[in-house]
Design an enzyme around this catalytic site. Structure first.
Site, PDB file in Angstrom:
ATOM      1  N   ASP A  96      14.455 -66.368  93.397  1.00 35.11           N
ATOM      2  CA  ASP A  96      14.815 -64.866  93.080  1.00 35.11           C
ATOM      3  C   ASP A  96      13.647 -64.042  94.112  1.00 35.11           C
ATOM      4  O   ASP A  96      12.609 -64.165  94.147  1.00 35.11           O
ATOM      5  CB  ASP A  96      14.258 -64.433  91.690  1.00 35.11           C
ATOM      6  CG  ASP A  96      14.238 -62.921  91.463  1.00 35.11           C
ATOM      7  OD1 ASP A  96      15.047 -62.219  92.075  1.00 35.11           O
ATOM      8  OD2 ASP A  96      13.577 -62.430  90.531  1.00 35.11           O
ATOM      9  N   SER A 154      13.070 -59.140  84.069  1.00 38.54           N
ATOM     10  CA  SER A 154      12.947 -58.111  84.977  1.00 38.54           C
ATOM     11  C   SER A 154      11.879 -56.905  84.639  1.00 38.54           C
ATOM     12  O   SER A 154      10.756 -56.895  84.390  1.00 38.54           O
ATOM     13  CB  SER A 154      14.270 -57.521  85.351  1.00 38.54           C
ATOM     14  OG  SER A 154      14.337 -56.952  86.639  1.00 38.54           O
ATOM     15  N   HIS A 179      17.210 -64.570  89.686  1.00 42.93           N
ATOM     16  CA  HIS A 179      16.742 -63.573  88.833  1.00 42.93           C
ATOM     17  C   HIS A 179      16.895 -63.594  87.322  1.00 42.93           C
ATOM     18  O   HIS A 179      16.063 -63.297  86.522  1.00 42.93           O
ATOM     19  CB  HIS A 179      17.084 -62.181  89.505  1.00 42.93           C
ATOM     20  CG  HIS A 179      16.328 -61.121  88.886  1.00 42.93           C
ATOM     21  ND1 HIS A 179      14.885 -60.858  89.352  1.00 42.93           N
ATOM     22  CD2 HIS A 179      16.674 -59.864  88.269  1.00 42.93           C
ATOM     23  CE1 HIS A 179      14.623 -59.570  88.360  1.00 42.93           C
ATOM     24  NE2 HIS A 179      15.706 -59.035  88.055  1.00 42.93           N
TER      25      HIS A 179
END
Length: 502
Positions: free
Chosen positions: A425, A186, A479
Site C-alpha cells: 500500500d 484507512s 490498502h
C-alpha cells in the site's frame, strides 16, 4: 392475555437464542428487531448461512444505516465486530461488497444490470457477528434531512457512533454480553481509537458494552509518522533510485511531512516517477473508466506546489500534510484542519469526480437499485440520495490530533490492539505504522518473525509488544487487505479474535 403471550414468546426466544422476530401488533414490535430482518436479496438465490438484519437508527436526527450479519459459527458466543471504512465519508459497504462481506459480487451480464451474489468462503461472518455501519451521517446510505448534520469531525463522529451502539445493543440485547471489538481501515485509524476512548470513558452508560479491543488496517495515526512514511517505502520497494532517495534525504533530512522549498524540489521528481502507479496496491494495475478523460490523466496535476496547496512558500503546510482514506491518496491535503476530499480537489480542475484506480460499478449498480434498497430496508434514492463509495456531502474536520496518545492510553488499560498493514500500500505505507508502534517504547515479547497460513507459506510478518499490542504485515496486500488477500485476512482475523498466536 397479552402479557401472558409476551412472556411465552420471551421464554421461547431466550431458549433458542435468536433475536425475537414476530409479526405481531405494534406493542410487541417495539421490543423486537423483526422489522430489520432481511428475508431475500436481489441477485442472490441461495440460502443465507446466517441471519441478516439492516436498517436505520436515528441519533439526534441523523439516520445511521447498518447491515448486521450474524456469525455462521456460534452467534451466541462469537464476538460482535463493528466495521468502519475510511474516507472520511467512505461507505462501509466497501468492506461489505469488496472485502469480507458474506457475498462475492459478480458483475451483471449486461451493463447496468444487477450483480449476481455468491457466498464468500472467506467472509468474516464465518467466525464473528459483524456490523457494517455507514458513518458519519451523509456517508453511504446514512442521511439527515438537516444538512447541517453533514458538518462534523472526529469527536462528534465518535459520540454519534457510541450513541448508535448503545441503541443497537438495546435493540439486539441478546448480543450485549458477547465480546465486542471495533475494526476498520484507512481513515478509520482515526474513527476507531476515538470511538474506543469514548466507549471506555462512558463505561457507565447502559447497556454496558463488553468492549475488548480493536484492530486497524493501514490506518492513519499521526501526521508526522504517516507523512514521513512514503519516501522510505518507495525506495525500499525499488520504485525510486538510490540517487533520488539520497538527494531527498539530504535535502529533507528525513522530514518529509513539513518540507521547506529545497525539500519540495527533491520530492517532485519522486512524485513524478510514481504518479502512474496504483497507490492502493503497487502490484495491481490502475483502473480507468472507459471513455473517460481519467484514462489519460495523471494525478500529479493534483495539488503539489505551494500555490496549488493554498499556502505561501514562506510557511508551507507540506506536500504531504494530509488525511486520506479508502479513496483519498497521499497528496490530498488538509486545509485549515478541514480534510480535502477528492470531489473537492477535482472540482478545482473541472474534472468529473472519480476515485482514482478504483472500479465501483458493481456496488453502485446494487445499492442504487430500488428493489435492493427495499430488501435491505434502506430509504429510496429520493430520500437518502444516490449511494456513492465516497461522498463530498460531508464537511469533515480532523480535530482530535495524533492517535498515538489514544493508542497508548487504551493499551495501558489492557485492551487488545492489532495494527495490520498490507505491505504494498502506497496510500498509508506500512513503514509509518511500523514506526509509530515501535515508538511507544513497549517491550518486544514476540520478535519480528514470519507468520504462516495454508500450505506452510509465509503470509507476512508479525511483531508482538507488551500491553497486548501486535503489529502485522500481510505480504502482497494493498490498502484494503481483505480485498487483495481474503484467505490470509480471515486467517489472522480468526486467530486474533480467539486470542491465538498469529
Amino acid at each position: 392475555m397479552a402479557n401472558s403471550l409476551f412472556n411465552i414468546i420471551f421464554v421461547m426466544n431466550t431458549i433458542i437464542s435468536i433475536p425475537l422476530c414476530m409479526v405481531l401488533n405494534s406493542e410487541f414490535l417495539e421490543a423486537a428487531p423483526c422489522e430489520f430482518l432481511i428475508t431475500q436479496l436481489p441477485g442472490f438465490t441461495d440460502k443465507f448461512p446466517s441471519k441478516h438484519y439492516s436498517g436505520y437508527i436515528n441519533i439526534d436526527g441523523k439516520n445511521l444505516f447498518y447491515y448486521f450479519v450474524t456469525s455462521e459459527k456460534n452467534q451466541s458466543n462469537d464476538p460482535v465486530v463493528l466495521w468502519l471504512n475510511g474516507g472520511p465519508a467512505c461507505s462501509s459497504f466497501d468492506g461489505f461488497v469488496y472485502e469480507h462481506g458474506p457475498f462475492n459480487f459478480e458483475a451483471g451480464k449486461q451493463e447496468g444490470s444487477l450483480p449476481i451474489l455468491h457466498l464468500n468462503p472467506y467472509s468474516w461472518s464465518k467466525v464473528s457477528n459483524i456490523i457494517y455501519l455507514d458513518s458519519p451521517a451523509g456517508t453511504g446510505l446514512s442521511y439527515s434531512i438537516n444538512s447541517s448534520h453533514y458538518t462534523t469531525g472526529d469527536f462528534q463522529t465518535a459520540s454519534d457512533t457510541h450513541a448508535f451502539l448503545l441503541e443497537w445493543f438495546e435493540l439486539f440485547s441478546e448480543f450485549v454480553s458477547n465480546p465486542f471489538y471495533i475494526s476498520g481501515e484507512s481513515f478509520a485509524g482515526i474513527y476507531i481509537p476515538t470511538l474506543a476512548s469514548e466507549i471506555v470513558r462512558e463505561n457507565g452508560a447502559k447497556p454496558t458494552i463488553n468492549f475488548k479491543g480493536y484492530m486497524v488496517g493501514n490506518g492513519l495515526t499521526d501526521d508526522v509518522f504517516d507523512g514521513n512514511a512514503l519516501v522510505p517505502f518507495v525506495h525500499g520497494m525499488a520504485l525510486i533510485s538510490d540517487k533520488m532517495f539520497e538527494e531527498a534525504e539530504a535535502a529533507c533530512k528525513g522530514k518529509y511531512y513539513d518540507p521547506d522549498e529545497s525539500c519540495v524540489e527533491r520530492l517532485l521528481p519522486i512524485y513524478n516517477v510514481i504518479e502512474k502507479l496504483n497507490f492502493y496496491d503497487t502490484l495491481e494495475p490502475c483502473y480507468h473508466k472507459p471513455n473517460s478523460s481519467t484514462s489519460n490523466k495523471n494525478y500529479s496535476r493534483l495539488p503539489l506546489s505551494f500555490q496549488q496547496l493554498g499556502m505561501s512558500s514562506e510557511k508551507p503546510l507540506g506536500v504531504r500534510k494530509r488525511m486520506f482514506g479508502r479513496s483519498w491518496p497521499f497528496r490530498a491535503p488538509v486545509r485549515n484542519g478541514i480534510v480535502q476530499s477528492w470531489p473537492q480537489i477535482l472540482s478545482q480542475y473541472n474534472d468529473e469526480y472519480s476515485v482514482p484506480c478504483t472500479k465501483d460499478e458493481v456496488s453502485k449498480a446494487w445499492l442504487n437499485n430500488e428493489e435492493v434498497r427495499k430488501a435491505i430496508h434502506a430509504e429510496p434514492i429520493h430520500v437518502s440520495v444516490i449511494w456513492e463509495l465516497c461522498t463530498d456531502r460531508v464537511n469533515y474536520t480532523h480535530d482530535s490530533g495524533s492517535m498515538i496518545p489514544y493508542h497508548k492510553n487504551l493499551t495501558l488499560q489492557g485492551y487488545r490492539v492489532l495494527i495490520y498493514s498490507g505491505d504494498h500500500d502506497m496510500c498509508v505505507p506500512y513503514t509509518g505504522n511500523e514506526a509509530w508502534t515501535r515508538s511507544l517504547g513497549y517491550k518486544t515479547v514476540d520478535e519480528w518473525r514470519p507468520w504462516l497460513t495454508y500450505d506452510n507459506q509465509v503470509s507476512g510478518y508479525v511483531q508482538g509488544y507488551d500491553n497486548n499490542l501486535t503489529f502485522l504485515t500481510i505480504k502482497g496486500a494493498g490498502h484494503t487487505v481483505p480485498e487483495y488477500k481474503p484467505r490470509e485476512a480471515l486467517d489472522f482475523y480468526s486467530r486474533w479474535l480467539e486470542g491465538k498466536p498469529i
